[in-house]
Design an enzyme around this catalytic site. Structure first.
Site, mmCIF file in Angstrom:
data_model
loop_
_atom_site.group_PDB
_atom_site.id
_atom_site.type_symbol
_atom_site.label_atom_id
_atom_site.label_comp_id
_atom_site.label_asym_id
_atom_site.label_seq_id
_atom_site.Cartn_x
_atom_site.Cartn_y
_atom_site.Cartn_z
ATOM 1 N N SER A 143 -39.946 -8.631 -54.843
ATOM 2 C CA SER A 143 -41.225 -8.813 -55.533
ATOM 3 C C SER A 143 -40.960 -9.737 -56.706
ATOM 4 O O SER A 143 -39.807 -9.903 -57.124
ATOM 5 C CB SER A 143 -41.735 -7.453 -56.044
ATOM 6 O OG SER A 143 -42.799 -7.600 -56.955
ATOM 7 N N TYR A 156 -40.653 0.929 -60.117
ATOM 8 C CA TYR A 156 -40.822 -0.175 -59.176
ATOM 9 C C TYR A 156 -39.993 -1.380 -59.610
ATOM 10 O O TYR A 156 -39.263 -1.982 -58.796
ATOM 11 C CB TYR A 156 -42.302 -0.545 -59.088
ATOM 12 C CG TYR A 156 -42.646 -1.520 -57.987
ATOM 13 C CD1 TYR A 156 -42.799 -1.086 -56.681
ATOM 14 C CD2 TYR A 156 -42.840 -2.874 -58.257
ATOM 15 C CE1 TYR A 156 -43.125 -1.977 -55.661
ATOM 16 C CE2 TYR A 156 -43.176 -3.767 -57.259
ATOM 17 C CZ TYR A 156 -43.317 -3.308 -55.955
ATOM 18 O OH TYR A 156 -43.640 -4.201 -54.955
#
Length: 267
Positions: A143, A156
């Site tokens: 990401s 995350y």
């Protein structure tokens, strides 16, 4: 771009979103697809049939809860018995947004297990076999949050930064495996920015509420905050890059983290 006939690809989280788009790209190139994810029987059947129609000679579902190392091991054993993964795409992921002080402990454990530890376990099982064959591709869907941080996403961001680091170590350890002729063994991360998938819906909905429920306004606000292109990515664009990374011409592309983020990480 790539002929994957005779190759087998395991794509975790491939029943929807980015994972399905990657599976579609690999199936179109002739790869057998080991499908994985959270879905009911009807959806599993539909996805496998869809991938076969796109060109996969076989598409079968393999179960395994990525929160648990023993289930990941069982998943990899089943895929090995099916022929083993020439291409491993660690795509499955979970997300939960909350300030650090309010993040539930169980969410930290779940996100780290699914988004990071599972990739370690799948790579540990698959990569020695790739090295023996002289060809292998590990594509980890990280990401932009594996490259830069954002508030309210501690587990995350920690997991995605860890995934980038894990990928770099594995790339170095396997860099000399195989040859240019065989294709070599490579490990890379793709780092998407805002992409049209279910995982960003809660953030869109939160912003849409401030605009009287206007979803388009919520998307616009989300993009304006971070993504200079002011455009979301389509999952198929991630799939196209994953397919290119599988090609023999990409034998020296390893240890990279490639953003598809509209300039987010260029700022």
């Amino acid at each position: 771009m790539s002929d994957l006939r005779g190759k087998t690809a395991l794509v975790t989280g491939s029943v929807q979103g980015i994972g399905l788009a990657i599976a579609e790209a690999l199936a179109s190139a002739g790869a057998r697809i080991a499908v994985h994810g959270l879905a009911g029987d009807a959806q599993i059947h539909e996805v496998c049939e869809h991938l076969r129609q796109l060109g996969a000679p076989q598409a079968e579902f393999f179960d395994g809860d990525l929160r648990h190392a023993d289930q990941v091991a069982a998943l990899m054993e089943a895929v090995a018995a099916w022929g083993g993964a020439d291409v491993l795409v660690n795509n499955a992921g979970v997300q939960h947004t909350a300030p650090l002080a309010e993040m539930p402990r169980e969410m930290w454990e779940t996100i780290l297990s699914v988004n990071l530890s599972a990739a370690f376990h799948t790579m540990q099982a698959a990569m020695p076999i790739m090295a023996e064959r002289g060809y292998g591709r590990v594509i980890n869907i990280a990401s932009v949050h594996g490259l830069v941080a954002s508030k309210d996403k501690a587990p995350y961001v920690a997991a995605k930064f860890g995934l980038v680091g894990l990928s770099r170590v594995a790339a170095l350890e396997y860099a000399a495996a195989g040859s240019k002729a065989s294709g070599g063994v490579t490990v890379n991360c793709i780092c998407p920015g805002w992409t049209e998938t279910a995982i960003i819906e809660p953030q869109i909905e939160m912003r849409a509420k401030a605009h009287g429920g206007d979803r388009e306004a919520g998307v616009a606000e989300l993009l304006a905050e971070k993504q200079p292109s002011l455009r979301t990515s389509d999952p198929a664009e991630i799939g196209a890059l994953a397919l290119w990374l599988c090609a023999p011409v990409a034998h020296n592309v390893t240890g990279t983290s490639i953003p598809i983020d509209g300039g987010w990480t260029a700022q």
